[in-house]
Design an enzyme around this catalytic site. Structure first.
Site, PDB file in Angstrom:
ATOM      1  N   CYS A 127       0.869  -1.175   0.000  1.00  0.00           N
ATOM      2  CA  CYS A 127       0.000   0.000   0.000  1.00  0.00           C
ATOM      3  C   CYS A 127       0.907   1.227   0.000  1.00  0.00           C
ATOM      4  O   CYS A 127       1.992   1.188   0.591  1.00  0.00           O
ATOM      5  CB  CYS A 127      -0.872  -0.012   1.260  1.00  0.00           C
ATOM      6  N   CYS A 187      -8.050   2.550  -0.427  1.00  0.00           N
ATOM      7  CA  CYS A 187      -8.065   2.630   1.036  1.00  0.00           C
ATOM      8  C   CYS A 187      -8.381   4.083   1.354  1.00  0.00           C
ATOM      9  O   CYS A 187      -7.581   4.977   1.059  1.00  0.00           O
ATOM     10  CB  CYS A 187      -6.700   2.234   1.590  1.00  0.00           C
TER      11      CYS A 187
END
Ligand code: SAM
Ligand code: DTB
Ligand code: SF4
Length: 327
Positions: A127, A187
């Site tokens: 991420c 996210c």
């Protein structure tokens, strides 16, 4: 009413329910889509710290803050691999790399893509959170194999100008579009405890749930009040503490309106009691950040977390396991 049907009125109704009813329903929905006693572990690394040109009022890394955080250069690949290997050894399944940038420069893209490849080679999910992205940059990160991109809306569109003035809400939404179109998982969440009203929390969650697709991962942060930041100082001076039950309520409502998303109990966990954390898990949070550090502030640390997991009978989700249980 917008296309997903989550009106502010409907979301506000969830917020207004008796807490115990809300928690029961949130946990029932949670169990339909997620393993109830498993928590996904992510670890953060600040790959480029401080000196950020944005004026986010909560952030220790803004050049407008006097938090004492020193600006540093982009870490090199070996430093990142070392931290990612340690995170993996500690049981983390996702490695999140954060940079204090308004947006990455095109000249940084090759180094970032190389980092993604190296972390993936360890078998970890990747991420990044680097600020705003152009469509082209999002495509480059996706091609390098980046699994998730974190870019938070932070608060409601109405409250946003009290938090950040150097960039527009619409620019945040544009970046989220670029990430989705590039095929990465989104996210995206926000921060609770920045002087917003419940109506702002309602609007934030409705905006998230009504995105073209709800974010796959929704971090709910409690403001970490950092001395020398505009909002941190305000919270510290007025002794304006986060209402922990309102925080739990926010997680429960997020769970109800985004049933398949993974809700992450994110920053601010260190100041929550074990009981409040347990309520957050009951409300539907099933992911946390592990380790002693978030980006620049303290986190719970693995020995505290192991004890909490033991007391609650929780286990860490294994690598490579999809969030949803067999239905
Ligand atoms: N510069 C990038 C950006 O803002 O998109 C990435 C890094 S930034 C630190 C990532 C997120 O961390 C912010 O959007 C905010 O939601 C969260 N955050 C930063 N400081 C925080 C604080 N003091 N308390 C809670 N959350 C915080
Ligand atoms: C998110 O929503 N929370 C994390 C992650 N995304 C990047 C960041 C928390 C930062 C907390 C403040 C700090 O440590 O500087
Ligand atoms: Fe910069 Fe991100 Fe901090 Fe805002 S939150 S000041 S964009 S590092």
């Amino acid at each position: 009413m917008n296309h997903k049907g989550w009106t502010n009125e409907k979301v506000a109704e969830f917020f207004d329910r008796p807490l115990l009813d809300l928690l029961l329903e949130a946990q029932q929905i949670h169990r339909q889509w997620h393993r109830p006693n498993e928590i996904q572990l992510s670890t953060l690394l600040s790959i480029k710290t401080g000196g950020c040109q944005e004026d986010c009022g909560y952030c220790s890394q803004s050049a407008f803050a006097t938090s004492g955080v020193k600006a540093a250069k982009l870490l090199n690949r070996d430093e990142v691999i070392k931290a990612a290997s340690e995170a993996k050894a500690a049981g983390s399944t996702r490695f999140c790399m954060g940079a204090a940038w308004r947006e990455p420069k095109d000249r940084d893209m090759p180094a970032l893509c190389e980092m993604i490849g190296s972390v993936k080679a360890l078998g970890l999910e990747t991420c990044m959170t680097l600020g705003m992205l152009s469509a082209r940059q999002a495509g480059q990160l996706a091609s390098a194999g980046l699994d998730f991109y974190n870019h938070n809306l932070d608060t409601s569109e109405d409250h946003y100008p009290k938090v950040v003035t150097t960039r527009r809400y619409s620019e945040r939404l544009e970046t989220l579009d670029h990430v989705r179109v590039a095929g990465m998982a989104v996210c995206c969440g926000g921060i609770i405890g920045m002087g917003e009203t419940r109506s702002d929390r309602v609007k934030l969650l409705a905006t998230l749930a009504n995105l073209p697709e709800p974010p796959q991962s929704v971090p709910i942060n409690a403001l970490v009040p950092v001395q020398g930041t505009r909002l941190g100082d305000k919270a510290l001076q007025t002794d304006d503490r986060l209402d922990e039950l309102e925080f739990v309520r926010t997680i429960a409502v997020a769970r109800l309106i985004m049933p398949q998303s993974v809700i992450r109990l994110s920053a601010g966990r260190e100041s929550l009691s074990e009981s409040s954390q347990a309520l957050c898990f009951l409300a539907g949070a099933s992911s946390i950040f592990t380790g002693d550090r978030l980006l620049t502030t303290r986190n719970c640390g693995s020995s505290k977390d192991s004890k909490l997991f033991e007391k609650l009978g929780l286990s860490a989700a294994p690598l490579g396991q999809p969030a949803a249980p067999p239905r």
